[in-house]
Structures are given as C-alpha cells and as structure tokens.
Design a protein around this motif. Structure first.
Motif, short mmCIF file in Angstrom:
data_model
loop_
_atom_site.label_atom_id
_atom_site.label_comp_id
_atom_site.label_asym_id
_atom_site.label_seq_id
_atom_site.Cartn_x
_atom_site.Cartn_y
_atom_site.Cartn_z
N GLY A 10 0.61 -1.32 -0.32
CA GLY A 10 -0.10 0.07 0.22
C GLY A 10 1.09 1.43 -0.14
N ALA A 11 0.83 1.50 -1.30
CA ALA A 11 1.83 3.13 -1.65
C ALA A 11 1.00 4.51 -1.64
N GLY A 12 -0.66 4.53 -0.46
CA GLY A 12 -0.70 5.37 -0.42
C GLY A 12 -0.62 6.06 0.66
N TYR A 13 -1.50 7.58 1.37
CA TYR A 13 -1.36 8.50 1.79
C TYR A 13 -0.58 8.37 3.35
N VAL A 14 -0.83 7.01 4.15
CA VAL A 14 -0.18 6.35 4.73
C VAL A 14 1.43 5.77 4.42
N GLY A 15 1.15 4.71 3.23
CA GLY A 15 1.91 3.79 3.34
C GLY A 15 3.39 4.31 2.97
N GLY A 16 2.91 5.92 2.32
CA GLY A 16 4.03 6.50 1.03
C GLY A 16 4.93 7.03 2.45
N PRO A 17 4.48 8.14 2.94
CA PRO A 17 5.08 9.39 3.89
C PRO A 17 5.79 8.28 5.06
N VAL A 48 7.90 -0.31 -1.21
CA VAL A 48 6.86 -0.32 -1.37
C VAL A 48 6.43 -0.34 -2.23
N VAL A 49 5.23 -1.61 -1.92
CA VAL A 49 5.10 -1.94 -2.52
C VAL A 49 3.00 -1.86 -3.58
N ASP A 50 2.63 -1.34 -4.94
CA ASP A 50 0.92 -1.67 -4.59
C ASP A 50 0.52 -2.10 -6.25
N LEU A 51 -0.77 -2.65 -6.18
CA LEU A 51 -1.38 -2.89 -7.50
C LEU A 51 -1.67 -2.00 -8.24
N ILE A 65 3.06 4.01 -8.54
CA ILE A 65 4.34 3.35 -8.46
C ILE A 65 4.67 4.66 -9.31
N ALA A 66 4.74 4.51 -10.74
CA ALA A 66 5.06 5.39 -11.54
C ALA A 66 5.24 7.07 -10.55
N ALA A 67 4.25 7.32 -10.28
CA ALA A 67 4.33 9.30 -9.58
C ALA A 67 5.16 9.09 -8.26
N TRP A 68 5.40 7.44 -7.76
CA TRP A 68 6.18 8.22 -6.45
C TRP A 68 7.74 7.69 -7.28
N ASN A 69 7.65 7.07 -8.52
CA ASN A 69 8.98 7.44 -8.89
C ASN A 69 9.75 8.00 -9.64
N ASP A 70 8.46 9.13 -9.60
CA ASP A 70 8.69 10.38 -10.96
C ASP A 70 10.13 11.47 -10.98
N ASP A 71 10.85 11.12 -11.67
CA ASP A 71 12.13 12.33 -11.84
C ASP A 71 12.17 13.26 -10.67
N LEU A 121 4.32 13.94 -7.07
CA LEU A 121 4.43 12.74 -6.06
C LEU A 121 2.71 12.37 -5.54
N PRO A 122 2.45 11.63 -5.77
CA PRO A 122 1.06 11.11 -5.94
C PRO A 122 0.21 11.64 -4.74
N VAL A 123 1.75 11.74 -3.57
CA VAL A 123 0.28 12.24 -2.09
C VAL A 123 1.65 14.20 -1.82
#
Ligand code: NAD
Ligand code: UGA
Length: 470
Positions: free
Chosen positions: A10-17, A33-36, A41-47, A52-54
């Motif tokens: 879960g890479a959401g508002y809790v998992g991510g931060p 951190v993994v997510d379906l 996930i692409a947004a978390w990896n954005d240069d 970032l998604p959050v």
C-alpha cells in the motif's frame, strides 16, 4: 532480531510517507513500498518530485533523499514480500458499500487479500505489521489466514496503528506524540515487538514508544479518532447555539480550551470534519458496538457523525436562506475543496456534501483549490451521485452546474457569494477589495473555516457569515 528488509503493501497517504521516513531514519534497512496501482507507483518514482501522488509539506525532500538509496517503490509485490523480514500492511480499509454491514463496517477485503498473498509467497518467518486502521480482533483473522497454508512458516502479527494527520504527516512522523505497538506476550511475540521498537528507536525516545497487547492497540486507534472527532462535533454543536445567542464560538473555544483539563487543540468550529478516516472509523466503532450488543455505546458514538452531517447541511442551508431563499442559477464560488489545508486529499471533504445540497437547489458551483484538480473534483461528485443511485444522464446534467478553475480570481469573478470550505492560508492574502468590486451585490462571504477577517470584509461591504458567530 535486527530488521534488514521491510516491505509495505500500500503506497497511499500512509504507506508512502511512513515508509519514506523509516527509510530516511534507518539507512541500513532496505524499504520497498509496493502497490497494485501502477500509476501511483510510477508517480512515486517520478523524477520530478512535484509529481508525487501525495502532497505533504516536506515529503518531496524526504523522498528525494532516501529514494534509490534504501527506499524503493515497485509493483512487484511478490518479490518484495519474499525478500522482507517485516511486512507492513497499509492498504485501504474503507466503509463497506455492499452486503452485510453496508455503510458501517470496514471493508477488509484488501487486507485479507494481502494476508493470502503473504501466506502464498512467504518461504521464511516474517513479522506482519498491521498499519491500516482495523477493527479490534482483526489480528486473529489475519493469523488464521496466514497460518492456513501449513507450510511451516511462522508469522508474528503486530498492531502498529498510524496516528499521523494529513497536511502535517512528516512533522507528525518525525516528532510523534507516541507510536503504539501491540503484540503477543509470548517469547516470539516479545522478540517481534522489540524488533519494531528498534526501528522506531532510530529517531524516537523510549518514552514515545508504547507497547501493549494486540487488542488494546487495535482498539486505541479507533478510540483516538473517535475522541478527536467528538471534540469537533461538540464545538460544532455549540456553534449552532452561538449563532442563535450572539455568543462567539471562537471565544467560547478559547475560554474552555484554557482549562488544562480540556486543552486548546481540536476545538476549531468548522463546516464539518472530513477526511478518509474519522467517519469511517466511527461508523466501524458503532458497528462493532452493535455487534457486541452494546446499543447505548453505539448510539453515543453515532451521534458524532449525525452532528457532523447536520453541520454540513446547516452550512448549505444558511447559504440558501441568506441568498433570499434561492440559489437557482446563482454563481457560488467555493474556495477550497480538500478536506483540510496542505493536502490534495478530498476524501469525505465537507465541500462535496455542501456542493451536493446547493447543486440540488439549482446553484452553479465554481471551485478553486490550489492542490485539487478539476478531474478529481468532478470524480468526487460523480462518485457521490452514483452512490445515491442517480442515473448517468442525471449525473451528466448535474456536472454542468460545476466549474473548476486554475486561478482564484477567475472563480470569483461575477459571483453572488463566496464560501470558504478549506482553510488554505492563501485565501487570507487575497485582494478582497477588488474581489468585492467584481461580485454581484449584496456580496456574501460564508466562511466555513472562520479564517477571514470578518471586520475588514464587512468594512469593504461584504455580508459576512462565519460559523458560530451571531
Ligand atoms: P490509500 O487509499 O491512500 O492507500 C492504500 C493503497 O493500498 C492504495 O494505493 C491501493 O492501491 C493499495 N492496495 C490495496 N490493496 C492492495 C494490495 N493487495 N496490495 C498492494 N497494494 C494494495 O489509503 P491511506 O489513506 O493510505 O490509508 C491506508 C490505511 O491507513 C487505512 O486503513 C486508513 O484508515 C489508515 N490511516 C490513514 C491515515 C490518513 O491520514 N490517510 C492516517 C492513519 C491511518
Ligand atoms: C485524523 C487524525 O487527526 C489523525 O491522528 C489520524 O491518524 C487520522 O485522522 C487517520 O486515522 O486517518 P486527518 O483526518 O488527516 O487526521 O486530519 P485532521 O487534522 O484530524 O482533520 C480532520 C478533519 O477535521 C478536517 O476536515 C479538519 O478540517 C477538521 N477539523 C480538525 C476541524 O473541523 N476542527 C478542528 O479543530 C480540527
């Protein structure tokens, strides 16, 4: 036992931060951190860290430092589970929208899927950490599912609820009032508890790390949210009485908040609390109380939600009655759509419900929020109307009453009324004189957050209506 490899589902508002901060503070631990959700996930990896998604103050800085060093975001769930000694489950646990417990109970299907996937993949012993907010006794269910394969792997389940608030997530994680770890009081349970204590001890003092049994930990999370929301509903209930009696709710909150037994925090009257958790967690608590045959306890907590719905409805009604009992075809500008400032999250935002009431009454709602996109705002309304059973045709028609802008001045031009739905700081800095000049008269401001200077606005010529102010 020293943890070397953490995985978080879960890479959401809790998992991510939370995982970003653990990675930052524990450079020797690899955190994946993994997510379906591939787009997330692409947004978390954005240069570009602005993508970032959050959105959270300082989050980009933390991710920028740890990502690629010992912090990784991936969609390869199986590989991350396989490699981890400790697995956090931080997936969503929304209110059920179907079947038994519909509208009340937490939907645990995502959590159960995680447990089944872990059971299927794991080849060596693992500590499983409940980070999602869960009904008390969920650890028992998880343990049963995890042990169901009988493959000889030992799973130790801990409860470690998250107390961060959005908008201040990084600050809350760096300086937590406490972290709570619940585990079994068996030898293996104690080893697991200590392993997680050691993770947090990288930056928190022993006094900030509380350990309890699993059930106390699970129940404390629901209780904390219920107490916090209860304070808001209490002050919001009194805001209605203030409006009827010319008392000022901010003065009342200040007067009672200086009593050290009451305390000053969480007494800000508002258009109603939003966010993904308060309502969902209290409904879940109410459901649990009914399940355990405690109707009086259930009814007591349910009132917190009933009052919150009343507060949102009351705000919309006040707008309609002030605008001479009709908002039909009138332009009402919403400043803010997020459920609070400094976040792009709109889940259960009061703005959604206020907009629904006003659109039903024929109003044209024009929205500006510094962090929320047009697509999100329209999706929020469509989702609510779908839940309420509206046809696609009706939804399309209603969406024609909703307009979203990239700048505040466009949204405010030629409006009949302005409603402040989120307490973004920038709203206080606007040139209210020129806003007034470009509005229909009488020009109304409905301050659902009591953040604007009412005296100044009244001097300009506005009719100002705050919350809990006669
Ligand atoms: P979220 O919806 O932002 O994130 C959850 C993520 O989990 C989603 O991206 C989803 O795709 C992913 N997911 C679902 N099933 C999955 C699976 N099987 N494998 C991998 N990923 C999966 O939710 P959130 O706001 O981060 O909340 C998560 C939990 O934390 C909830 O239980 C919530 O109550 C709790 N919580 C939230 C907050 C908050 O401020 N948002 C604070 C404290 C606790
Ligand atoms: C809340 C809790 O504060 C966190 O401790 C908890 O971890 C989290 O829920 C969760 O479990 O998800 P959050 O919902 O992110 O955090 O934000 P809050 O600051 O609690 O605000 C919730 C809502 O209450 C917002 O709409 C806010 O504007 C409103 N609020 C808050 C008020 O109307 N008045 C107040 O005095 C405080």
């Amino acid at each position: 036992m020293k943890i070397k490899n953490i995985c978080c589902l879960g890479a959401g508002y809790v998992g991510g931060p939370t995982m970003s901060v653990i990675a930052l503070k524990c450079p020797e631990i690899k955190v994946t951190v993994v997510d379906l959700n591939e787009a997330r996930i692409a947004a978390w990896n954005d240069d570009n860290l602005d993508n970032l998604p959050v959105y959270e103050p300082r989050l980009a800085e933390v991710v920028g430092e740890a990502r690629g060093r010992n912090l990784f975001f991936s969609t390869d769930v199986d590989a991350a589970i396989d490699a981890a000694d400790m697995i956090f489950i931080a997936v969503n646990t929304p209110t059920k929208t179907y079947g038994e417990g519909k509208g009340m109970a937490a939907d645990l299907k995502f959590v159960e899927l995680c447990a089944r996937q872990i059971a299927r993949i794991a080849k060596n012993d693992k500590i499983i950490v409940e980070k999602s907010t869960l009904p008390v006794r969920t650890a028992e269910t998880l343990q049963t599912i995890l042990d169901s394969t009988g493959n000889g792997v030992h799973f130790e389940v801990l409860s470690n609820p998250e107390f961060l608030a959005e908008g201040t997530a990084i600050e809350d994680l760096f300086n937590a009032d406490r972290v709570l770890i619940g585990g079994k009081q068996t030898p293996k349970g104690k080893v697991a508890i200590q392993a997680l204590v050691d993770v947090y001890a990288h930056w928190l003092t022993p006094k900030q790390i509380l350990t309890t049994n699993v059930w106390s930990s699970e129940l404390s999370k629901l209780t904390a949210n219920a107490f916090l929301a209860q304070r808001i509903s209490s002050i919001n209930a009194l805001s209605a009485l203030c409006e009827a009696t010319e008392a000022n709710v901010d003065e009342v909150a200040n007067a009672i908040g200086t009593d050290s037994r009451i305390g000053p925090k969480f007494l800000k009257a508002s258009v109603g609390f939003g966010g993904s958790c308060f309502q969902k967690d209290i409904l879940n608590l109410v459901y649990l109380c009914r399940f355990f045959n405690l109707p009086e306890v259930a009814n007591y907590w349910e009132q917190v939600i009933i009052l919150n719905d009343y507060q949102k409805y009351r705000f919309a009604k006040k707008i309609i009655s002030s605008l001479f009992n009709t908002v039909s075809d009138k332009k009402i500008t919403f400043l803010g759509w997020a459920f609070k400032k400094d976040t792009n999250d709109t889940r259960e935002s009061a703005a959604i419900y206020v907009a629904d009431h006003l659109i039903e009454d024929g109003a044209q709602i024009h929205v500006y929020d510094p962090k929320v996109s047009e697509a999100k705002i329209k999706a929020d309304m469509s989702y609510l109307w779908e839940l309420n059973g509206l046809t696609e045709h009706k939804i399309t028609a209603k969406l024609k009453q909703l307009f979203v802008y990239k700048t505040p001045m466009e949204a405010l031009d030629q409006a009949h009324a302005v409603a402040v739905l989120t307490e973004w700081d920038e709203f206080k800095t606007y040139d209210w004189k020129s806003i007034y000049q470009n509005m229909y008269k009488p020009a109304f401001v409905f301050d659902g957050r009591n953040i604007l200077d009412a005296d100044k606005l009244t001097t300009i010529g506005f009719q100002v209506k705050g919350i809990g102010k006669g």
